[in-house]
Design a protein around this motif. Structure first.
Motif, short mmCIF file in Angstrom:
data_model
loop_
_atom_site.label_atom_id
_atom_site.label_comp_id
_atom_site.label_asym_id
_atom_site.label_seq_id
_atom_site.Cartn_x
_atom_site.Cartn_y
_atom_site.Cartn_z
N UNK A 253 0.83 -1.20 0.00
CA UNK A 253 0.00 0.00 0.00
C UNK A 253 0.86 1.25 0.00
N UNK A 254 1.94 1.24 0.77
CA UNK A 254 2.79 2.43 0.81
C UNK A 254 3.41 2.69 -0.55
N UNK A 255 3.88 1.63 -1.20
CA UNK A 255 4.39 1.81 -2.55
C UNK A 255 3.31 2.30 -3.49
N UNK A 256 2.09 1.76 -3.34
CA UNK A 256 0.99 2.20 -4.18
C UNK A 256 0.58 3.63 -3.91
N UNK A 257 0.62 4.03 -2.63
CA UNK A 257 0.30 5.41 -2.28
C UNK A 257 1.26 6.38 -2.96
N UNK A 258 2.54 6.04 -2.92
CA UNK A 258 3.55 6.90 -3.56
C UNK A 258 3.35 6.92 -5.08
N UNK A 259 3.10 5.75 -5.65
CA UNK A 259 2.99 5.66 -7.11
C UNK A 259 1.71 6.30 -7.64
N UNK A 260 0.61 6.11 -6.91
CA UNK A 260 -0.69 6.55 -7.42
C UNK A 260 -1.18 7.83 -6.76
N UNK A 261 -0.24 8.59 -6.20
CA UNK A 261 -0.61 9.89 -5.66
C UNK A 261 -0.78 10.93 -6.77
N UNK A 262 -0.59 10.51 -8.01
CA UNK A 262 -0.66 11.45 -9.14
C UNK A 262 -2.02 12.14 -9.19
N UNK A 263 -3.09 11.36 -9.06
CA UNK A 263 -4.43 11.93 -9.16
C UNK A 263 -4.68 12.93 -8.03
N UNK A 264 -4.33 12.54 -6.81
CA UNK A 264 -4.53 13.43 -5.67
C UNK A 264 -3.71 14.69 -5.81
N UNK A 265 -2.46 14.57 -6.22
CA UNK A 265 -1.61 15.74 -6.39
C UNK A 265 -2.15 16.66 -7.48
N UNK A 266 -2.74 16.07 -8.50
CA UNK A 266 -3.32 16.88 -9.57
C UNK A 266 -4.55 17.63 -9.09
N UNK A 267 -5.42 16.96 -8.32
CA UNK A 267 -6.66 17.59 -7.83
C UNK A 267 -6.34 18.76 -6.89
N UNK A 268 -5.37 18.54 -5.99
CA UNK A 268 -5.05 19.55 -4.98
C UNK A 268 -3.85 20.41 -5.37
N UNK A 269 -3.32 20.23 -6.59
CA UNK A 269 -2.13 20.96 -7.02
C UNK A 269 -1.02 20.85 -5.97
N UNK A 270 -0.85 19.64 -5.48
CA UNK A 270 0.18 19.35 -4.48
C UNK A 270 1.52 19.22 -5.20
N UNK A 271 2.53 20.00 -4.82
CA UNK A 271 3.77 20.06 -5.61
C UNK A 271 4.69 18.87 -5.35
N UNK A 272 4.23 17.67 -5.71
CA UNK A 272 5.01 16.47 -5.51
C UNK A 272 5.48 15.88 -6.83
N UNK A 273 6.01 14.66 -6.74
CA UNK A 273 6.54 14.00 -7.93
C UNK A 273 5.44 13.67 -8.93
N UNK A 274 4.25 13.34 -8.44
CA UNK A 274 3.16 13.00 -9.35
C UNK A 274 2.78 14.16 -10.24
#
Length: 323
Positions: A253-274
């Motif tokens: 899950x932790x690996x999946x959270x890091x990998x699939x945070x793309x959608x969340x980062x896009x919705x909230x404009x979170x300045x992460x790798x996603x």
């Protein structure tokens, strides 16, 4: 134990090479980076000169060999779009993604494990049915819809929490953290909850299923017959054995959270790798895309190694020479 770790490390090297090869192969079909880097006024001769300078005319095997060879030496290349070192771009985004992923995972564990135990011990209770129905709804709704709903309720209607960005941050060494400021936590809550809802549901249902299975086992019945107190039976014996398979899921899950945070980062404009990855797709920034996937693969490999070591530490049956 040493042999076990060495075997996992060798396997990890082949996994990383396979991911790098697949990533580099697929990105050839994303588009032409030259058309994104140049304008309509750029001549064909200048475009070809730039393509030659970047080595895009070389055969695929030479491009891949150069890509992997440079990474093994710690050189991740330069962005086609910004001409910045890719290593610096990824390094500035990693703290935001890791903090978001860690907080989302903690939320899912703090809620999911107790809820799983409760619903397993009281399978016919009204509260259990309500929890199961709520989690079923939560796992059925796409992540971006959950994020938009939270933004509308807590950001727009109530005005309690910010709806985009990272809030206040502080520098701790070379790490830019939002965990040490009040505004940083306010900005982190909504994306962390959004990212953790799906993981929470999986954790709760897995713990519930494993707990119910363990409670039906013979040694639990024997302990009950001996008069072992129920709280000790539930939380020392049953839950301890339940956590062995749960650890694998938590690690993945932790690996999946890091990998699939793309959608969340896009919705909230979170300045992460996603978010950086999405921007690199838009501009066909192949070096950034390739390094991002390799970094994500490294997280998965590292988490799996840690999970395997925890298996050996928790389950004595695995502590054998040829594990």
């Amino acid at each position: 134990m040493v042999y076990f770790i060495l075997k996992r490390l060798v396997q990890s090297v082949f996994v990383m090479l396979a991911v790098a090869f697949l990533a580099f192969s697929l990105f050839r079909f994303v588009g032409d980076p030259i058309t994104q880097m140049t304008g309509v006024e750029t001549s064909v001769q200048d475009q070809e000169r730039l393509r030659e300078d970047l080595g895009l005319n070389d055969p695929f095997i030479f491009q891949f060999g150069r890509f992997t060879g440079d990474m093994l030496q710690g050189d991740f290349g330069f962005s086609y779009r910004t001409r910045q070192p890719v290593a610096e771009m990824i390094a500035t985004r990693i703290p935001a993604t890791l903090e978001l992923g860690v907080v989302a995972l903690i939320i899912s564990l703090l809620v999911g494990i107790p809820a799983g135990v409760y619903t397993a011990l009281r399978p016919r209770g009204i509260a259990t049915q309500a929890i199961l129905m709520t989690t079923l709804v939560g796992v059925s709704i796409p992540t971006f819809v959950i994020g938009i709903m939270l933004i509308f309720i807590f950001g727009v209607q109530l005005g309690w929490l910010p709806t985009f960005g990272r809030g206040g941050t502080v520098q701790i060494g070379g790490w830019e953290s939002s965990l040490f400021t009040f505004e940083g936590w306010r900005a982190l809550l909504l994306p962390a909850i959004t990212l953790g809802v799906y993981q929470l549901t999986l954790t709760m249902r897995l713990v519930r299923a494993e707990m119910m299975e363990v409670m039906r086992s013979d040694y639990i019945r024997f302990a009950m017959a001996r008069g072992v107190p129920m709280h000790k039976l539930h939380y020392k014996h049953a839950l301890a054995n339940t956590m062995v398979p749960v650890i694998t899921i938590i690690g993945l899950q932790f690996g999946g959270v890091i990998a699939f945070s793309i959608v969340t980062e896009s919705v909230f404009q979170w300045p992460g790798m996603g978010l950086l990855f999405l921007e690199s797709i838009r501009f066909v920034d192949i070096p950034v895309m390739g390094v991002y996937l390799v970094v994500i693969a490294f997280f998965f490999v590292l988490v799996n190694l840690v999970v395997d070591l925890l298996y050996v530490a928790i389950d004595p049956r695995l502590r054998v020479k040829d594990v």
